[in-house]
Design a protein around this motif. Sequence first.
Motif, short mmCIF file in Angstrom:
data_model
loop_
_atom_site.label_atom_id
_atom_site.label_comp_id
_atom_site.label_asym_id
_atom_site.label_seq_id
_atom_site.Cartn_x
_atom_site.Cartn_y
_atom_site.Cartn_z
N ARG A 37 0.97 -1.14 -0.10
CA ARG A 37 0.04 0.02 0.06
C ARG A 37 0.75 1.39 -0.14
NH1 ARG A 37 -4.53 -2.48 4.18
NH2 ARG A 37 -6.13 -2.76 2.72
N ARG A 38 1.87 1.17 0.92
CA ARG A 38 2.71 2.43 0.97
C ARG A 38 3.43 2.75 -0.54
NH1 ARG A 38 6.86 3.10 5.93
NH2 ARG A 38 4.75 3.52 6.83
N SER A 41 0.82 3.95 -2.81
CA SER A 41 0.47 5.38 -2.43
C SER A 41 1.61 6.32 -3.18
CB SER A 41 0.43 5.69 -1.00
OG SER A 41 0.34 6.86 -0.63
N GLU A 42 3.00 6.18 -3.06
CA GLU A 42 3.80 6.85 -3.50
C GLU A 42 4.07 6.86 -5.13
OE1 GLU A 42 7.40 5.08 -1.75
OE2 GLU A 42 7.07 6.13 0.04
N GLU A 48 -2.15 7.43 1.83
CA GLU A 48 -2.16 5.80 2.25
C GLU A 48 -3.53 5.74 2.76
OE1 GLU A 48 0.82 3.97 4.38
OE2 GLU A 48 2.35 5.52 4.12
#
Length: 347
Positions: A37-38, A41-42, A48
């Motif tokens: 997920r992180r 997100s980036e 997030e």
Amino acid sequence: MDALSSAQNKLLPEMSELLKKRYQILQAIHQEQPIGRRTLSEFLGMTERDIRRETDLLRNQQLIEMKTAGMVITGQGEEVLDALKTFMHKLTGIADLAEKLKKQLEIADVILVPSDSDKAIAVKSQIGKEAARLLEKDFKAGMKVAVTGGSTIAAIAKELKDVKSCPPLQFIAARGGLGEDVLHQANTIASAFAEKTGGTFKSLYLPDHLSEEAYAMMMKEPLMKEMMGLYEQTDLVVHGIGNADEMAVRRKSTPEEMEKISGGGAVSEAFGYYFDGHGNVVYRIRSAGIQLEQVNKAPAIIAVAGGRSKAKAILSYFKNAPKHTVLVTDEGAAREILEHTENLGGN
């Protein structure tokens, strides 16, 4: 955008934005899987918190799965992506962008995939997938297909379905070896195409770059006479487009050759020919492989190249490329080409 989509967008504009967001997330997971997920997100520039909320929904709809290594797309998720592709291309403007690029380059057609392969390596696989579907439509029993080397052409071979024909397709290596990774050489790729389709292949085990004496000698050999005859009979050419400087380095060009290439203003390379920004040939190596005049005579041509870094090379090559070529590229290259031509007043 069609009338129905336009009406929906006016009545429920938030629906279109939400659909775009979820489609983009699903597509990114498909491209980069497995992905956390992180990282996602980036990659997408979202918070997030947003990613967690949307991916939880996608998981509940059984479109993605959560694994130890990260999120992956399910079979249902892939079906949703395929079903929505045409609609989303209209909604996001990809379809309009492809049409603008087609008119700018004055070629038969342009097929675009979203995003930029310079930023996401998985986009190259998407280019390969689109080119593979296009090829499968063009394949006719017994046809001769010449293929060049390169990582993007190799991506096509990976995406081809098992499509058998009788008589079988014949794949011909369109050039010799560049001394690069064997997996990306034309010989290896022609073999991979043949394996996927149950076809045959013809290799060209010669250096791509020959001295004048070696070239003159090899052109008299039965193997080269046979290959040149096959190139004359080619029904379909599948090729990449290179940046001139990069290709010159990969070929280990001499200082004299580098001067002719760089000094001549070369921008792009294809089939051993170096083209300047106006599409003029500024240098031509003595190449063991298909020649430009043979490419021009082929009834069908598919070119593949992507990424903003390839934009000027694509524009350069298509200044004088065969007009019946179909280009498969990505959004990054397309936007860069159109921005560049707009800055130059459309020239």
